[in-house]
Design a protein around this motif. Structure first.
Motif, short mmCIF file in Angstrom:
data_model
loop_
_atom_site.label_atom_id
_atom_site.label_comp_id
_atom_site.label_asym_id
_atom_site.label_seq_id
_atom_site.Cartn_x
_atom_site.Cartn_y
_atom_site.Cartn_z
N GLU A 230 50.51 12.51 33.49
CA GLU A 230 50.90 14.29 34.07
C GLU A 230 50.67 14.94 32.23
O GLU A 230 49.91 13.84 30.96
N GLY A 231 50.43 15.65 31.44
CA GLY A 231 50.39 16.03 30.42
C GLY A 231 49.40 16.22 30.01
O GLY A 231 48.36 15.64 28.93
N GLY A 232 48.36 16.28 31.07
CA GLY A 232 46.45 16.48 30.35
C GLY A 232 46.25 14.96 31.05
O GLY A 232 44.70 14.40 30.19
N PHE A 233 46.96 14.36 31.15
CA PHE A 233 46.74 12.39 31.22
C PHE A 233 45.40 12.19 32.44
O PHE A 233 45.56 11.04 32.62
N GLY A 234 45.30 12.81 33.03
CA GLY A 234 45.08 12.51 34.45
C GLY A 234 44.40 13.54 35.90
O GLY A 234 44.77 14.61 35.52
N GLU A 235 44.27 12.97 36.78
CA GLU A 235 43.57 14.15 37.41
C GLU A 235 44.57 13.55 38.72
O GLU A 235 44.18 15.16 40.13
N GLY A 236 45.28 13.35 39.27
CA GLY A 236 46.46 13.08 39.94
C GLY A 236 46.20 11.41 40.94
O GLY A 236 47.21 11.07 41.78
#
Length: 572
Positions: A230-236
């Protein structure tokens, strides 16, 4: 108002997030009610333990109690934070790691009081003072007269981790059964404002085409950190990509408790070598730059969205852990304290770190995809604004939006593909240091020594055989730590090794470091960009930045804990 009261008033202005207080930690957070610092204690062996565990890490006994201590200790890490991670903590202020006198293996994160920010330093003797807020008594520390002659040592000294390495059970290695056959990268930029899954798809398709495969050939997916990014740390995560591209993997993997961001690659190697898959796409996507821009647009006065404290302790909520109440807003603060210890113990200087930053920028200048390519001088480096001493602006990596993909294939299937395979010589994964940052290694970045020692136990090659080192550089000090841990120079010898920058230069030094510009100048791709660049170099596809006759490359993954390292070689 007395001088003592004034000291506490200065930090009482911090609207500290209050910790969750429960039966496991009440002895620590409420001990100040009667002026006593307390820690968990093993009744069997006498060791102090922090945070309070359910068993002693030293003798494994579950017979635990609580012990009063003197409240005295030694500063083993100190940083002056200049970055506004959270408006509740006006800058500048000192964050310190204090080793407790009765058992220096126990460290606490705290703020120093009664000392000017410019005078806070490693080696200070300090004693506890308590700041009461509601039902919590925050342990703060003030000078207690002079410095120690010798700093407390870590649980295992830097040169002692080899004793924990477990030898191979068999002579054949899983590394010999796999190869890197494809690499791909999406566009990279500061704030692309592109959906992260779109970046992932672009990188994966690029890697598949690079290998000469089709998407239907891909029977494995592996990523870090998975759907929890989360928080711009991944794509899903794996599920999002499989759904988007209609993939049906026979094996898949995603999670953060692995060997750094490139742990997904090591996991894929294990799966392929065991016959669970033939071609695994490993991917890593970051979009923190765009996420931060979106958050600021929604709430311009909110906490820094890249801060570890973002969203913590608001609206009466309490926080877990022992760091947020002291203003620790970033891994920069933790690693800066380790750097301060290295400076004191070994004589390292800001110029030492500067040579890493200058090297990365010089390499980025000949990488057309790098984000920052303008020349950087030592004067530029030293005069840049401070973030968390000794780190300034150019010690920190560049938040970016990008996705990187790497294909791990069975070696039997690798030689018929579009590009020469890059072979895997060895991996290093062993955990020999504590995971909790402030309780772990203080001399270097935590968790470099275990993986490094493990790596060299799985190969006959040595540092002198390596031409290219793509080493994690979330901060300049990461590279210093890895260079020493991997043996490119001796422990504590980075100052002389890096002086002038020649040893790490691309054109004939001891080892070419971060040849594409690293995360400091090319952009933060969270370690997978380093893997991508190692393959580029071993294929001889680096163009203007190509290292002559690059045969062996080492890639490290992980900016603090956990971490891993991979040794690659050019295929024959």
């Amino acid at each position: 108002m007395t001088a003592d009261a004034a000291d506490l008033t200065a930090v009482a202005g911090f609207d500290r997030p209050l910790p969750v207080v429960n039966e496991e930690n009440a002895h620590f957070w409420r001990g100040g009610a009667d002026g006593v610092l307390r820690f968990a204690r093993c009744n069997a062996c006498g060791a102090l333990l922090h945070p309070a565990p359910v068993a002693c890490r030293y003798c494994r006994s579950a017979d635990l109690g609580v012990a009063d201590v003197s409240g005295r200790g030694v500063v083993v890490g100190a940083t002056v934070n200049h970055q506004q991670w959270d408006a509740r903590f006006p800058t500048p202020f000192v964050i310190a790691t204090v080793a407790i006198e009765e058992d220096p293996r126990v460290r606490v994160i705290t703020n120093l009081i009664g000392v000017d920010v410019d005078d806070a330093h490693v080696g200070m003797r300090v004693r506890v003072r308590f700041q009461p807020v509601e039902d919590v008594w925050f342990p703060l520390f003030e000078p207690d007269g002079g410095d120690v002659d010798e700093l407390p040592s870590d649980e295992t000294p830097p040169d002692g981790h080899h004793r924990w390495v477990r030898p191979m059970l068999r002579t054949d290695k899983f590394e010999d059964r796999v190869a890197i056959t494809g690499i791909g990268m999406s566009q990279i930029g500061r704030r692309l404002m592109v959906a992260p899954l779109a970046l992932t798809v672009a990188a994966v398709k690029d890697a598949v085409a690079d290998a000469g495969l089709t998407l239907d050939d891909i029977d494995g997916l592996s990523t870090y950190p998975g759907s929890g990014g989360e928080g711009g740390f991944g794509e899903g995560g794996v599920s999002a990509l499989a759904e988007t591209l209609g993939l049906r993997p026979t094996w898949y993997n995603g999670g953060s408790e692995t060997f750094g961001p490139a742990g997904s690659v090591i996991a894929a190697m294990l799966a392929v070598s065991a016959g669970l898959a033939r071609h695994v796409v490993c991917f890593r996507t970051v979009w923190q730059a765009t996420f931060a821009a979106q958050q600021r647009a929604r709430d311009p006065r909110g906490a820094n969205p890249n801060s570890m404290m973002a969203g913590l302790g608001g609206a009466g909520r309490r926080v877990l852990g022992y760091t947020a109440p002291y203003g620790v807003g970033s891994a920069a603060n933790h690693l800066a304290m380790c750097a301060s210890h290295h400076f004191r113990r070994y004589g390292t200087t800001r110029e030492t770190l500067g040579w890493v930053a200058l090297n990365q920028r010089a390499n980025a200048a000949v990488n057309p995809r790098a984000i920052y390519r303008d020349p950087l001088t030592m004067d530029d480096y030293l005069s840049a604004r401070l973030v968390s001493t000794p780190f300034g602006l150019y010690d920190c990596d560049v938040p970016a939006d990008a996705s990187v993909a790497v294909i791990v294939s069975a070696v039997e299937a690798a030689h018929d593909l579009a590009k020469p395979p890059v072979l895997v010589e060895a991996v290093g994964t062993q955990l020999t240091e504590r995971i909790t940052w402030e309780q772990s290694t203080m001399t270097h970045e935590p968790h470099v020594f275990g993986p490094a020692a493990h790596l060299w136990s799985r190969t006959s090659l040595r540092p002198s055989d390596v031409q290219v080192a793509e080493l994690y550089d979330g901060f300049t000090f990461n590279c210093v730590s890895w260079l020493e841990a991997l043996g490119f120079c001796g422990i504590g010898e980075a100052k002389d090794f890096l002086d002038g920058g020649r040893a790490i230069a691309r054109d004939g030094g001891v080892v070419a470091l971060n040849t594409h510009g690293g995360q400091l100048s090319a952009g933060r791709t969270h370690g997978m960009g380093l893997m991508h660049e190692a393959v580029v170099q071993l294929r001889g596809e680096g163009g203007a930045r190509q290292v002559t006759n690059a045969q062996v490359a080492v890639v490290s993954s992980g900016g603090l804990t956990p971490a891993g390292v991979i040794l690659l070689r050019r295929g024959r």
